[in-house]
Design an enzyme around this catalytic site. Structure first.
Site, PDB file in Angstrom:
ATOM      1  N   GLN A  88       0.846  -1.192   0.000  1.00  0.00           N
ATOM      2  CA  GLN A  88       0.000   0.000   0.000  1.00  0.00           C
ATOM      3  C   GLN A  88       0.879   1.240   0.000  1.00  0.00           C
ATOM      4  O   GLN A  88       1.647   1.463   0.931  1.00  0.00           O
ATOM      5  CB  GLN A  88      -0.922   0.022   1.223  1.00  0.00           C
ATOM      6  CG  GLN A  88      -1.806   1.260   1.267  1.00  0.00           C
ATOM      7  CD  GLN A  88      -2.657   1.346   2.515  1.00  0.00           C
ATOM      8  OE1 GLN A  88      -2.982   0.330   3.128  1.00  0.00           O
ATOM      9  NE2 GLN A  88      -3.022   2.556   2.910  1.00  0.00           N
ATOM     10  N   ASP A 181      -2.453  -7.433   4.303  1.00  0.00           N
ATOM     11  CA  ASP A 181      -2.424  -6.030   4.702  1.00  0.00           C
ATOM     12  C   ASP A 181      -1.229  -5.391   3.996  1.00  0.00           C
ATOM     13  O   ASP A 181      -0.081  -5.780   4.232  1.00  0.00           O
ATOM     14  CB  ASP A 181      -2.283  -5.940   6.224  1.00  0.00           C
ATOM     15  CG  ASP A 181      -2.125  -4.515   6.748  1.00  0.00           C
ATOM     16  OD1 ASP A 181      -2.019  -3.579   5.943  1.00  0.00           O
ATOM     17  OD2 ASP A 181      -2.087  -4.354   7.984  1.00  0.00           O
TER      18      ASP A 181
END
Length: 229
Positions: A88, A181
């Site tokens: 991310q 994640d």
């Protein structure tokens, strides 16, 4: 010596944990309307039984603490080739990252077309960081994220707000449960499972226990059959 400045970090408005808004988002992007997000009402077996099934993935919203993230970082491993995983790089995009991690690993079970299929096709053989950089350039997903953020039940914070809530996805790939994640170095392999929903719920219960007493929001959403169909 180059005088060029580093690229400015991109921020997106944080997503609310709203199954309705997230469902609208994935349908805009080309996911089969027979599939939707639903609230998981509780993590004990009786309440899990009320979740629309089969469950393809879970999305967990939790408050971030340094110690909690440090423990998860230690558990992370190199992404195996059969797991779709992305880093991310976009600030406050963890909700959409969790959605991408959920859908990217169930393409064999969920019909995906349109802009999202185009993104998954383009990033299929990319490294995790390159997948995130491609996301920065994918305007269709950015627009769908923005529309979803505006459809929450509460006023959305600023895109660059310091938000202390975070999302992670739980999926089953080849019989193993993975916690995904983009803010940690790689997937967390929680080992084999014969009942994804019950086993993933137990893992989330342990995560909640590790967080300790918290008055902050916790929620779990399931990706499965659309109860409105």
């Amino acid at each position: 010596m180059s005088n060029s400045a580093a690229p400015e970090k991109i921020y997106w408005v944080p997503l609310e944990s709203s199954p309705e808004a997230m469902t609208k988002m994935i349908h805009r992007l080309g996911v089969d309307k027979a599939v939707a997000f639903s609230d998981v009402l509780g993590l004990d077996d009786e309440l899990l039984a009320m979740t629309p099934q089969p469950v393809h993935a879970l999305v967990f919203l939790f408050p971030v603490t340094d110690s909690f993230q440090e423990a998860r970082i230690r558990e992370a491993s190199t992404p195996p080739s059969n797991v779709w995983y992305s880093k991310q790089t976009i600030g406050n995009a963890c909700g959409t990252m969790a959605i991408l991690h959920a859908l990217g690993n169930v393409q064999d079970r969920v019909a995906i077309n349109g802009d999202l299929k185009a993104y998954f096709d383009k990033t299929k053989d990319m490294a995790p960081l390159d997948r995130s950089l491609e996301l920065e350039r994918t305007e269709a997903i950015a627009q769908a994220h923005g529309a979803s953020a505006a459809e929450g039940q509460t006023a959305a914070p600023a895109a660059d707000a310091n938000v202390d809530l975070h999302y992670a996805a739980f999926v089953s790939v080849d019989g193993h449960i993975y916690e995904l994640d983009g803010g940690i170095p790689g997937p967390i392999d929680h080992g084999p499972s014969s009942d994804f929903l019950k086993d993933a719920a137990k893992i989330i219960q342990k995560r909640i226990s590790a967080l300790g007493n918290t008055s902050q929001l916790l929620s779990v959403l399931s990706l499965g059959p659309n109860p409105e169909n």
